[in-house]
Motif scaffolding. Structure first.
Motif, PDB file in Angstrom:
ATOM      1  N   LYS A   1      -6.304 108.817  82.695  1.00  0.00           N
ATOM      2  CA  LYS A   1      -7.611 109.374  83.078  1.00  0.00           C
ATOM      3  C   LYS A   1      -8.174 110.214  81.928  1.00  0.00           C
ATOM      4  CE  LYS A   1      -6.195 109.789  87.963  1.00  0.00           C
ATOM      5  NZ  LYS A   1      -7.119 108.918  88.667  1.00  0.00           N
ATOM      6  N   LEU A   2      -7.303 110.967  81.281  1.00  0.00           N
ATOM      7  CA  LEU A   2      -7.740 111.838  80.183  1.00  0.00           C
ATOM      8  C   LEU A   2      -8.240 111.009  79.002  1.00  0.00           C
ATOM      9  CD1 LEU A   2      -7.942 114.639  78.859  1.00  0.00           C
ATOM     10  CD2 LEU A   2      -5.524 114.430  78.242  1.00  0.00           C
ATOM     11  N   VAL A   3      -7.501 109.954  78.673  1.00  0.00           N
ATOM     12  CA  VAL A   3      -7.887 109.088  77.554  1.00  0.00           C
ATOM     13  C   VAL A   3      -9.284 108.514  77.813  1.00  0.00           C
ATOM     14  CG1 VAL A   3      -7.375 106.861  76.443  1.00  0.00           C
ATOM     15  CG2 VAL A   3      -5.546 108.539  76.800  1.00  0.00           C
ATOM     16  N   SER A   4      -9.522 108.027  79.020  1.00  0.00           N
ATOM     17  CA  SER A   4     -10.824 107.405  79.270  1.00  0.00           C
ATOM     18  C   SER A   4     -11.936 108.460  79.288  1.00  0.00           C
ATOM     19  CB  SER A   4     -10.773 106.538  80.528  1.00  0.00           C
ATOM     20  OG  SER A   4     -11.268 107.210  81.619  1.00  0.00           O
ATOM     21  N   ASN A   5     -11.623 109.622  79.833  1.00  0.00           N
ATOM     22  CA  ASN A   5     -12.562 110.748  79.826  1.00  0.00           C
ATOM     23  C   ASN A   5     -13.001 111.145  78.417  1.00  0.00           C
ATOM     24  OD1 ASN A   5     -13.751 113.079  80.955  1.00  0.00           O
ATOM     25  ND2 ASN A   5     -12.171 113.028  82.540  1.00  0.00           N
ATOM     26  N   LEU A   6     -12.008 111.304  77.529  1.00  0.00           N
ATOM     27  CA  LEU A   6     -12.315 111.732  76.156  1.00  0.00           C
ATOM     28  C   LEU A   6     -13.057 110.636  75.396  1.00  0.00           C
ATOM     29  CD1 LEU A   6      -8.956 113.552  75.318  1.00  0.00           C
ATOM     30  CD2 LEU A   6     -11.208 114.629  75.444  1.00  0.00           C
ATOM     31  N   ARG A   7     -12.705 109.376  75.667  1.00  0.00           N
ATOM     32  CA  ARG A   7     -13.421 108.257  75.002  1.00  0.00           C
ATOM     33  C   ARG A   7     -14.876 108.252  75.437  1.00  0.00           C
ATOM     34  NH1 ARG A   7      -8.538 103.940  75.230  1.00  0.00           N
ATOM     35  NH2 ARG A   7      -7.559 104.641  73.293  1.00  0.00           N
ATOM     36  N   GLN A   8     -15.118 108.530  76.718  1.00  0.00           N
ATOM     37  CA  GLN A   8     -16.506 108.574  77.199  1.00  0.00           C
ATOM     38  C   GLN A   8     -17.307 109.667  76.498  1.00  0.00           C
ATOM     39  OE1 GLN A   8     -16.466 108.796  81.502  1.00  0.00           O
ATOM     40  NE2 GLN A   8     -15.388 106.841  81.588  1.00  0.00           N
TER      41      GLN A   8
ATOM     42  N   HIS B   1     -15.026 110.555  71.549  1.00  0.00           N
ATOM     43  CA  HIS B   1     -13.967 110.912  70.601  1.00  0.00           C
ATOM     44  C   HIS B   1     -13.081 109.711  70.277  1.00  0.00           C
ATOM     45  CE1 HIS B   1     -15.055 115.093  70.843  1.00  0.00           C
ATOM     46  NE2 HIS B   1     -15.102 114.980  72.162  1.00  0.00           N
ATOM     47  N   GLU B   2     -12.401 109.807  69.123  1.00  0.00           N
ATOM     48  CA  GLU B   2     -11.426 108.777  68.769  1.00  0.00           C
ATOM     49  C   GLU B   2     -10.118 109.192  69.445  1.00  0.00           C
ATOM     50  OE1 GLU B   2     -10.540 108.693  64.568  1.00  0.00           O
ATOM     51  OE2 GLU B   2      -8.844 107.332  64.894  1.00  0.00           O
ATOM     52  N   VAL B   3      -9.674 108.403  70.387  1.00  0.00           N
ATOM     53  CA  VAL B   3      -8.505 108.823  71.173  1.00  0.00           C
ATOM     54  C   VAL B   3      -7.376 107.812  71.030  1.00  0.00           C
ATOM     55  CG1 VAL B   3      -7.699 109.561  73.454  1.00  0.00           C
ATOM     56  CG2 VAL B   3     -10.099 109.829  72.843  1.00  0.00           C
ATOM     57  N   VAL B   4      -6.181 108.321  70.738  1.00  0.00           N
ATOM     58  CA  VAL B   4      -5.012 107.445  70.674  1.00  0.00           C
ATOM     59  C   VAL B   4      -4.084 107.815  71.822  1.00  0.00           C
ATOM     60  CG1 VAL B   4      -3.063 106.684  69.263  1.00  0.00           C
ATOM     61  CG2 VAL B   4      -5.208 107.360  68.162  1.00  0.00           C
ATOM     62  N   ALA B   5      -3.726 106.825  72.626  1.00  0.00           N
ATOM     63  CA  ALA B   5      -2.791 107.045  73.728  1.00  0.00           C
ATOM     64  C   ALA B   5      -1.386 106.770  73.220  1.00  0.00           C
ATOM     65  CB  ALA B   5      -3.139 106.118  74.889  1.00  0.00           C
ATOM     66  N   GLY B   6      -0.547 107.793  73.152  1.00  0.00           N
ATOM     67  CA  GLY B   6       0.801 107.615  72.620  1.00  0.00           C
ATOM     68  C   GLY B   6       1.849 107.717  73.709  1.00  0.00           C
ATOM     69  N   SER B   7       2.695 106.704  73.766  1.00  0.00           N
ATOM     70  CA  SER B   7       3.821 106.750  74.709  1.00  0.00           C
ATOM     71  C   SER B   7       4.790 105.647  74.289  1.00  0.00           C
ATOM     72  CB  SER B   7       3.332 106.545  76.148  1.00  0.00           C
ATOM     73  OG  SER B   7       2.979 105.207  76.347  1.00  0.00           O
TER      74      SER B   7
ATOM     75  N   GLU C   1      -6.878 116.032  65.022  1.00  0.00           N
ATOM     76  CA  GLU C   1      -7.211 117.460  65.105  1.00  0.00           C
ATOM     77  C   GLU C   1      -6.570 118.104  66.332  1.00  0.00           C
ATOM     78  OE1 GLU C   1     -11.739 117.488  64.099  1.00  0.00           O
ATOM     79  OE2 GLU C   1     -10.777 115.543  63.823  1.00  0.00           O
ATOM     80  N   VAL C   2      -6.452 117.305  67.393  1.00  0.00           N
ATOM     81  CA  VAL C   2      -5.942 117.846  68.664  1.00  0.00           C
ATOM     82  C   VAL C   2      -4.867 116.913  69.220  1.00  0.00           C
ATOM     83  CG1 VAL C   2      -6.597 118.503  71.037  1.00  0.00           C
ATOM     84  CG2 VAL C   2      -8.244 118.794  69.175  1.00  0.00           C
ATOM     85  N   VAL C   3      -3.823 117.500  69.780  1.00  0.00           N
ATOM     86  CA  VAL C   3      -2.818 116.720  70.526  1.00  0.00           C
ATOM     87  C   VAL C   3      -2.734 117.290  71.939  1.00  0.00           C
ATOM     88  CG1 VAL C   3      -0.354 116.176  70.747  1.00  0.00           C
ATOM     89  CG2 VAL C   3      -1.452 116.098  68.492  1.00  0.00           C
ATOM     90  N   VAL C   4      -2.822 116.418  72.929  1.00  0.00           N
ATOM     91  CA  VAL C   4      -2.625 116.847  74.320  1.00  0.00           C
ATOM     92  C   VAL C   4      -1.327 116.218  74.806  1.00  0.00           C
ATOM     93  CG1 VAL C   4      -3.642 117.038  76.616  1.00  0.00           C
ATOM     94  CG2 VAL C   4      -5.141 116.761  74.629  1.00  0.00           C
ATOM     95  N   ASP C   5      -0.395 117.055  75.246  1.00  0.00           N
ATOM     96  CA  ASP C   5       0.899 116.542  75.701  1.00  0.00           C
ATOM     97  C   ASP C   5       0.933 116.506  77.232  1.00  0.00           C
ATOM     98  OD1 ASP C   5       3.501 115.829  76.124  1.00  0.00           O
ATOM     99  OD2 ASP C   5       4.398 117.640  75.253  1.00  0.00           O
ATOM    100  N   VAL C   6       0.809 115.301  77.774  1.00  0.00           N
ATOM    101  CA  VAL C   6       0.922 115.129  79.234  1.00  0.00           C
ATOM    102  C   VAL C   6       2.072 114.168  79.549  1.00  0.00           C
ATOM    103  CG1 VAL C   6      -1.436 115.754  79.887  1.00  0.00           C
ATOM    104  CG2 VAL C   6      -0.963 113.415  79.184  1.00  0.00           C
TER     105      VAL C   6
ATOM    106  N   ALA D   1      -7.563 115.943  84.864  1.00  0.00           N
ATOM    107  CA  ALA D   1      -7.919 115.238  83.623  1.00  0.00           C
ATOM    108  C   ALA D   1      -9.256 115.743  83.076  1.00  0.00           C
ATOM    109  CB  ALA D   1      -7.976 113.732  83.882  1.00  0.00           C
ATOM    110  N   ALA D   2     -10.217 116.002  83.957  1.00  0.00           N
ATOM    111  CA  ALA D   2     -11.529 116.490  83.496  1.00  0.00           C
ATOM    112  C   ALA D   2     -11.388 117.872  82.862  1.00  0.00           C
ATOM    113  CB  ALA D   2     -12.509 116.540  84.672  1.00  0.00           C
ATOM    114  N   ALA D   3     -10.602 118.738  83.482  1.00  0.00           N
ATOM    115  CA  ALA D   3     -10.419 120.088  82.927  1.00  0.00           C
ATOM    116  C   ALA D   3      -9.666 120.034  81.597  1.00  0.00           C
ATOM    117  CB  ALA D   3      -9.662 120.965  83.925  1.00  0.00           C
ATOM    118  N   LEU D   4      -8.676 119.140  81.506  1.00  0.00           N
ATOM    119  CA  LEU D   4      -7.926 119.012  80.249  1.00  0.00           C
ATOM    120  C   LEU D   4      -8.828 118.516  79.123  1.00  0.00           C
ATOM    121  CD1 LEU D   4      -4.492 117.395  81.190  1.00  0.00           C
ATOM    122  CD2 LEU D   4      -4.834 119.604  80.083  1.00  0.00           C
ATOM    123  N   ALA D   5      -9.746 117.621  79.454  1.00  0.00           N
ATOM    124  CA  ALA D   5     -10.678 117.114  78.438  1.00  0.00           C
ATOM    125  C   ALA D   5     -11.533 118.268  77.913  1.00  0.00           C
ATOM    126  CB  ALA D   5     -11.554 116.005  79.020  1.00  0.00           C
TER     127      ALA D   5
END
Ligand SMILES: NC(=O)c1ccc[n+]([C@@H]2O[C@H](COP(=O)([O-])OP(=O)(O)OC[C@H]3O[C@@H](n4cnc5c(N)ncnc54)[C@H](OP(=O)(O)O)[C@@H]3O)[C@@H](O)[C@H]2O)c1
Length: 251
Positions: A15-22, A25-31, A52-57, A166-170
């Motif tokens: 959810k966060l990845v799609s939120n940030l892409r909307q 931003h350039e978003v990479v989903a890492g797992s 610039e930013v890493v979000v760890d979920v 996810a919205a708040a994390l974005a």
């Protein structure tokens, strides 16, 4: 901005990845499923280059005391070291409201260790502590099930929709680091036994919830303060009732 979401294939991560892409931003989903593993270090330095930013979920695959502690300690150390090498300017992590009150549980000792590593690192950070997700209520029921009954305490909770987390994390990810912890909760308090009873009945699940003040929550004694936020949390707008009516397949 280039933003890396570690655990980007998970419930919150997707959810966060799609939120940030909307937001453009350039978003990479890492797992591990995309070749990025914070335990082995695989793919970390390539993925973090220019971020610039890493979000760890990310979440641990196994919640047994020793395994979960090892997961969050190793993952945290490897990730923070790779971020320092890549010059990442903001580390955002998702933790749980009340973690320091729940240390009788190995899972929360592991989340505390994760938070402490972040605070001890030199990377600017924001820790977001959320209350239990609505999507997690079925798991609470499952864990407390014995035969056809679910034995739970009536401790207050203030759960939140994963969409709102996810919205708040974005918002947090694209803002300046706070070098502090913020709390995030749903719009209304509700007692754990009532919450689960409501969830099961809406799902036409025949299990019966028995209120037992001595029942434990994931092995921990809880009261009305254990799982609820302190002063001035941020609130997710979605009410449990509304989420429930949308999450249950209509006949
Ligand atoms: N459940 C709640 O009510 C609640 C409340 C507050 C906070 N939280 C926190 O929210 C966070 C996210 O939870 P969630 O339910 O969204 O998790 P989830 O759906 O279980 O997803 C876990 C994610 O972690 C990834 N992962 C596992 N091992 C990894 C590794 N070695 N390296 C990199 N990524 C790895 C998984 O990747 P693969 O899919 O590739 O395996 C997946 O993307 C957790 O930290 C949890 O403590 C949860």
């Amino acid at each position: 901005m280039k933003i890396v979401v570690i655990g980007g294939s998970g419930l919150i991560g997707k959810k966060l990845v799609s939120n940030l892409r909307q937001h453009g931003h350039e978003v990479v989903a890492g797992s591990p499923s995309t070749g990025v593993n914070t335990i082995t270090g695989e793919g970390l330095s390539d993925t973090l280059a220019g971020a610039e930013v890493v979000v760890d979920v990310a979440n641990a695959p196994v919640w047994e005391d020793k395994a979960v502690l090892e997961f969050f300690e190793t993952s945290g150390r490897n990730l923070l070291a790779a971020e320092a090498a890549a010059g990442v300017g903001h580390h955002v992590a998702l933790s749980v409201v009340g973690t320091e009150r729940l240390l009788a549980s190995g899972y929360f000792r592991a989340k505390m260790a994760q938070e402490n590593l972040i605070k001890a690192s030199k990377i600017p950070f924001t820790i977001v502590r959320a209350t239990q997700f609505f999507e997690f209520v079925g798991g609470i029921a499952q864990f407390a099930t014995e035969g056809a009954t679910v034995r739970l305490p009536s401790a207050l909770m203030q759960p939140i929709a994963a969409d709102d987390v996810a919205a708040a994390l974005a918002d947090v990810a694209i803002a300046e680091p706070l070098n502090n912890t913020v709390e995030l909760a749903g719009p209304e308090p509700i007692r754990m036994d009532e919450l689960v009873r409501h969830f099961l009945s809406a799902n036409r699940d025949p299990r019966k919830v028995i209120t037992d003040v001595r029942a434990l929550y994931y092995g921990v004694e809880v009261n009305d303060q254990s799982l609820t936020p302190g002063e001035n949390p941020r609130f997710g707008p979605t009410r449990f009732e509304d989420w429930l009516s949308q999450s249950i397949p209509q006949k």
